[in-house]
Motif scaffolding. Structure first.
Motif, mmCIF file in Angstrom:
data_model
loop_
_atom_site.group_PDB
_atom_site.id
_atom_site.type_symbol
_atom_site.label_atom_id
_atom_site.label_comp_id
_atom_site.label_asym_id
_atom_site.label_seq_id
_atom_site.Cartn_x
_atom_site.Cartn_y
_atom_site.Cartn_z
ATOM 1 N N GLY A 114 0.784 -1.222 0.000
ATOM 2 C CA GLY A 114 0.000 0.000 0.000
ATOM 3 C C GLY A 114 0.814 1.268 0.000
ATOM 4 N N VAL A 115 1.887 1.291 0.785
ATOM 5 C CA VAL A 115 2.645 2.528 0.981
ATOM 6 C C VAL A 115 3.787 2.664 -0.022
ATOM 7 C CG1 VAL A 115 4.138 3.755 2.608
ATOM 8 C CG2 VAL A 115 2.057 2.645 3.433
ATOM 9 N N VAL A 116 4.477 1.559 -0.295
ATOM 10 C CA VAL A 116 5.662 1.614 -1.150
ATOM 11 C C VAL A 116 5.310 1.329 -2.604
ATOM 12 C CG1 VAL A 116 7.942 0.615 -1.594
ATOM 13 C CG2 VAL A 116 7.187 1.001 0.764
ATOM 14 N N ARG A 117 4.664 0.191 -2.829
ATOM 15 C CA ARG A 117 4.383 -0.205 -4.213
ATOM 16 C C ARG A 117 3.071 0.364 -4.742
ATOM 17 N NH1 ARG A 117 6.612 -6.501 -3.911
ATOM 18 N NH2 ARG A 117 8.786 -5.887 -3.444
ATOM 19 N N LYS A 118 2.219 0.824 -3.835
ATOM 20 C CA LYS A 118 0.942 1.460 -4.206
ATOM 21 C C LYS A 118 0.161 0.616 -5.225
ATOM 22 C CE LYS A 118 2.913 6.050 -3.377
ATOM 23 N NZ LYS A 118 2.509 6.086 -1.966
ATOM 24 N N LEU A 119 0.019 -0.656 -4.892
ATOM 25 C CA LEU A 119 -0.687 -1.569 -5.782
ATOM 26 C C LEU A 119 -2.192 -1.332 -5.702
ATOM 27 C CD1 LEU A 119 1.239 -4.892 -5.101
ATOM 28 C CD2 LEU A 119 1.640 -3.226 -6.903
ATOM 29 N N PRO A 120 -2.892 -1.380 -6.825
ATOM 30 C CA PRO A 120 -4.353 -1.236 -6.799
ATOM 31 C C PRO A 120 -4.974 -2.259 -5.851
ATOM 32 C CG PRO A 120 -3.544 -1.145 -9.049
ATOM 33 C CD PRO A 120 -2.372 -1.547 -8.197
ATOM 34 N N GLY A 121 -5.934 -1.792 -5.061
ATOM 35 C CA GLY A 121 -6.592 -2.663 -4.104
ATOM 36 C C GLY A 121 -5.900 -2.756 -2.763
ATOM 37 N N HIS A 122 -4.756 -2.071 -2.613
ATOM 38 C CA HIS A 122 -3.992 -2.151 -1.360
ATOM 39 C C HIS A 122 -3.726 -0.786 -0.743
ATOM 40 C CE1 HIS A 122 -2.969 -6.475 -1.703
ATOM 41 N NE2 HIS A 122 -2.960 -6.233 -2.993
#
Length: 206
Positions: A114-122
């Protein structure tokens, strides 16, 4: 010379690279996985039918599963400095390896995604906050352990420290608010000062 397949942003690859360095084995690392792709090729499928990283090639031997590879390198090349002859002492190291996979890594994953990779859904704040709370609870366990001894199983680092160290490297270098953990921070500083760790744990965390 060893060949290690896998991108260095993976904690599972990092532990293998770190272990290889600690036991004095030269290696070639091949970037696959994540942005590098390559896991869906026939060549890689022949190395690892799960199409995951890392893979180790050592002569005619091909191994997958990062914990198995780490144990193999310690046992084959590390001597008693890294592979305890006493099963009880070795178990004290190996429990932390398993703890990393079963407890710390799942706690850290939502924060990383969520914070580093900012993946959709996270990226929902509630998901990230829950991950931070869970991670803090696990790091508190580590803090209590490291208040009693310099390293996870005694006076010198072992395979447990390498495995958990890769997770803590992520935790301490992600842009989140954390409670102060002086014992963990002291332990991490001692680990990251080791040449094999410094080359295996890149910054920034990605």
């Amino acid at each position: 010379m060893l060949r290690i397949w896998g991108r260095l942003s993976s904690a599972n690859v990092q532990k293998v690279v770190w272990m290889a360095g600690e036991v004095g084995q030269g290696f070639e690392r091949v970037d696959v996985g994540g942005p590098f792709g390559g896991l869906d090729t026939a060549e890689y499928g022949a190395l690892n039918p799960n199409r995951q990283i890392p893979v180790l090639q050592d002569g005619d031997l091909t191994l997958w599963e990062s914990q198995t590879i780490t144990r193999y390198l310690a046992a084959r090349y590390g001597g008693e400095d890294w592979w305890e002859a006493d099963p009880a002492r070795r178990a004290l190291q190996e429990r932390w390896m398993d703890w990393m996979l079963s407890e710390l890594q799942p706690a850290l994953a939502p924060v990383l995604f969520g914070v580093v990779r900012k993946l959709p859904g996270h990226t929902e704040p509630e998901q990230i906050a829950a991950g931070v709370r869970r991670s803090e609870a696990k790091i508190a366990i580590l803090e209590a352990e490291l208040q009693r001894r310099p390293f996870l199983a005694g006076e010198r680092p072992g395979i447990g420290d390498i495995t958990v160290g890769c997770g803590v490297h992520r935790w301490l270098n992600m842009p989140v608010e954390r409670a102060a953990r002086p014992a963990v921070e002291r332990w991490y500083a001692a680990l990251i000062a080791r040449p094999a760790a410094a080359s295996a744990l890149p910054l920034p965390v990605t």
